[in-house]
Design an enzyme around this catalytic site. Structure first.
Site, PDB file in Angstrom:
ATOM      1  N   LYS A 111       0.832  -1.192   0.000  1.00 26.04           N
ATOM      2  CA  LYS A 111       0.000   0.000   0.000  1.00 26.04           C
ATOM      3  C   LYS A 111       0.874   1.251   0.000  1.00 26.04           C
ATOM      4  O   LYS A 111       1.839   1.361   0.769  1.00 26.04           O
ATOM      5  CB  LYS A 111      -0.910   0.013   1.226  1.00 26.04           C
ATOM      6  N   LYS A 218     -13.312  -8.212  -7.502  1.00 22.24           N
ATOM      7  CA  LYS A 218     -13.654  -8.646  -6.146  1.00 22.24           C
ATOM      8  C   LYS A 218     -15.092  -9.132  -6.165  1.00 22.24           C
ATOM      9  O   LYS A 218     -15.996  -8.419  -6.622  1.00 22.24           O
ATOM     10  CB  LYS A 218     -13.468  -7.495  -5.159  1.00 22.24           C
TER      11      LYS A 218
END
Length: 330
Positions: A111, A218
């Site tokens: 991240k 997703k």
């Protein structure tokens, strides 16, 4: 949203359990992950849109939960899924401890562009991951749309020595992604679209615009396994299946999606149960030798009791599911 025949609200709530899972490391602002588990004719399923999402967006997650719990799923073409480690926006010296939780993973997603942090923080974190992974490991970064085009280009230049596998959602808009893709062609680093797929009114638009080289899909946000497979087919791009910080039950939904893809060219982001201190399954669906098995997960009764949320949160999730059910029914 295409779903099986909508179950009665009473049937959805009959065995519903709301859980609160403490996290080992803060991730996307979350320290405790809440989820609602439901039990349908096909097995356990999960409804866990993030708490800040409105009911319209959350209803797609409910459609996915119903599809997984109340309808047969596509046949798998593989029995295990290679997965990546996920490194939150931690300090560089915390990287070894995070990676140690992901057994055998040879790919890491890092991240970056965390609010309140600097590019120097990102560079230090990514270099620490590269050092831990070694030259044969694969390192990808995820900015969650946090950079503008100039910031993204500057970051890519600064990280040139990290040998990045791809950039996930470096910028927020499709136009920005397309512009960045033109600017960085000399570096030959693919761009992956995440939010531009799962949060878009038209999830194929980013592919149609030539703004990405691959898509992140997703299962929950896209309305279920079958809808996600349709999106991948329409996009015509390689796909990476990722989690939405699901419990092991929700991760099994993601693994079902990854198992049904005709091709799986990249390690998937389904190892995120390793970010939890507690989970609902024994054993939890965590990477072992870098892979996850494909199959449904049944929660452990004792673990469910241990992580059951407080009465106020159970009431909150019950009200939320009720509203989303009404939207699907309407």
């Amino acid at each position: 949203m295409r779903i099986p025949e909508l179950p009665d609200l009473h049937d959805l709530l009959a065995e519903a359990r709301v859980v609160a899972l403490p996290m080992a490391t803060r991730f996307r602002g979350v320290t405790v992950r809440e989820a609602m588990l439901l039990h349908g004719p096909e097995g356990w399923t999960e409804f866990s849109p993030f708490v800040e999402y409105d009911d319209a967006e959350a209803s797609a997650w409910l459609a996915a939960a119903i599809d997984f719990g109340w309808a047969p799923q596509p046949a798998p073409v593989r029995t295990q899924i290679p997965v990546n480690a996920t490194v939150p926006a931690v300090a560089a010296n915390a990287v070894p401890g995070v990676l140690a939780r992901f057994d055998g993973c040879r790919t890491a997603k890092v991240k970056v562009a965390e609010p309140g942090q600097s590019l120097a923080d990102d560079i230090a974190r990514v270099r620490a991951v590269r050092q831990e992974m070694g030259p044969e490991g694969r390192v990808r970064i995820d900015a969650n749309g946090g950079w503008n085009v100039d910031e993204a280009e500057r970051a890519i230049h600064a990280l040139a020595d990290a040998d990045l596998e791809y950039l996930e959602q470096p910028c927020a808009t499709i136009d920005e992604l397309a512009e960045l893709r033109r600017r960085i062609v000399r570096w030959d680093i693919p761009i992956a679209a995440d939010e531009s797929v799962r949060k878009a009114a038209d999830p194929i638009a980013v592919a149609r615009a030539g703004a990405a080289d691959l898509v992140i899909v997703k299962a929950q946000p896209l309305g279920g396994v079958r809808r996600a497979l349709e999106i991948v087919a329409e996009a015509g791009l390689p796909a990476v299946v990722s989690s939405a910080l699901d419990t092991s039950v929700g991760l099994a939904m993601g693994a079902t999606l990854a198992a049904a893809l005709p091709a799986l060219d990249y390690d998937c982001g389904l190892g995120t149960a390793s970010l939890f201190m507690q989970d609902v399954a024994n054993p939890p669906l965590r990477p072992s030798a870098g892979v996850l098995p494909v199959g449904r997960v049944t929660p452990d009764a004792e673990l469910l009791d241990a992580v059951t949320a407080g009465a106020d949160r159970v009431a909150w999730w019950t009200a939320r599911l009720t509203r989303c059910h009404a939207l699907l029914a309407g």
